[in-house]
Design a protein around this motif. Structure first.
Motif, mmCIF file in Angstrom:
data_model
loop_
_atom_site.group_PDB
_atom_site.id
_atom_site.type_symbol
_atom_site.label_atom_id
_atom_site.label_comp_id
_atom_site.label_asym_id
_atom_site.label_seq_id
_atom_site.Cartn_x
_atom_site.Cartn_y
_atom_site.Cartn_z
ATOM 1 N N VAL A 85 39.048 -29.478 -9.602
ATOM 2 C CA VAL A 85 40.190 -28.588 -9.395
ATOM 3 C C VAL A 85 39.945 -27.847 -8.083
ATOM 4 N N ALA A 86 40.894 -27.955 -7.154
ATOM 5 C CA ALA A 86 40.784 -27.283 -5.855
ATOM 6 C C ALA A 86 41.526 -25.955 -5.930
ATOM 7 N N ILE A 87 40.826 -24.874 -5.638
ATOM 8 C CA ILE A 87 41.436 -23.547 -5.664
ATOM 9 C C ILE A 87 41.301 -22.927 -4.277
ATOM 10 N N THR A 142 46.629 -22.158 -5.788
ATOM 11 C CA THR A 142 46.502 -21.186 -4.702
ATOM 12 C C THR A 142 46.666 -19.805 -5.309
ATOM 13 N N VAL A 143 45.735 -18.894 -5.005
ATOM 14 C CA VAL A 143 45.751 -17.551 -5.590
ATOM 15 C C VAL A 143 45.710 -16.505 -4.483
ATOM 16 N N LEU A 178 49.792 -24.895 -8.337
ATOM 17 C CA LEU A 178 50.168 -23.666 -9.022
ATOM 18 C C LEU A 178 49.883 -22.530 -8.063
ATOM 19 N N VAL A 179 50.833 -21.611 -7.903
ATOM 20 C CA VAL A 179 50.638 -20.465 -7.013
ATOM 21 C C VAL A 179 50.683 -19.190 -7.846
ATOM 22 N N VAL A 226 46.076 -27.020 -16.576
ATOM 23 C CA VAL A 226 45.390 -26.834 -15.303
ATOM 24 C C VAL A 226 45.822 -27.936 -14.338
ATOM 25 N N PRO A 227 46.447 -27.559 -13.226
ATOM 26 C CA PRO A 227 46.800 -28.569 -12.217
ATOM 27 C C PRO A 227 45.600 -28.845 -11.300
#
Length: 178
Positions: free
Chosen positions: A97-99, A75-76, A53-54, A70-71
């Motif tokens: 969850v990797a952010i 990336t934010v 998710l971007v 929630v994937p």
């Protein structure tokens, strides 16, 4: 079916003795109808994620809140207007969850429920800094939030809900129960 039952056991939804019984029944099933009762008490499978998710703050800002899927990867980018990720109303069955976060000029705020923890050792504070205001008290079957990236010029904050957000959640819960 074997994979679904094994996943349920790994998540703690069924114990190992129950897993053995259900696997035996699954492997000896003659019809699809014989399989249905084996997972009837389990939550539905989460949809397969198609990619990260971007979220981009852009000029006006961006917020992802409420109930959302929630994937495993997010990336934010804070952009000029900031970005906010609020996980407090999500149901996340993922173990991690990797952010990847980039504060840029607007900054990024991440709000996680009590009981979730964050691994932040790989965060670069950048000019704006990085603040981890979370606790390390992880509850069973809650995800680990793994943060990487940079604070950029405006910074990145990860925290639990503040008092105003907690009051708002209680009001929303009361209106749903009415």
């Amino acid at each position: 079916m074997v994979e679904r039952l094994s996943t349920a056991a790994a998540e703690g939804r069924i114990d190992l003795s129950e897993l053995d019984v259900r696997l035996d029944l699954a492997l000896n099933a003659k019809t699809y109808a014989d399989l249905a009762p084996l997972t009837a008490d389990l939550p539905p499978e989460a949809p397969v994620n198609r990619g990260p998710l971007v979220i981009k703050g852009g000029m006006n800002g961006a917020t992802r809140s409420g109930r959302w899927q929630v994937p495993a990867q997010i990336t934010v980018y804070g952009g000029m207007g900031s970005a906010k990720l609020d996980f407090t109303q999500t149901e996340c069955r993922l173990p991690e969850v990797a952010i990847e976060v980039h504060g840029q000029m607007g900054g990024v705020t991440i709000v996680i429920p009590d009981g979730w923890v964050a691994a932040t050792a790989d965060m670069d504070p950048g000019l704006g800094g990085f603040r981890d205001k979370t606790t390390s008290d992880r509850l069973p079957r809650t995800p680990l939030i793994r943060l990487t990236g940079t604070g950029g010029a405006a910074g990145v904050v990860i925290r639990h809900p503040n008092s105003w957000e907690r009051r708002s959640q209680r009001r929303n819960q009361k209106s749903l129960n009415s």
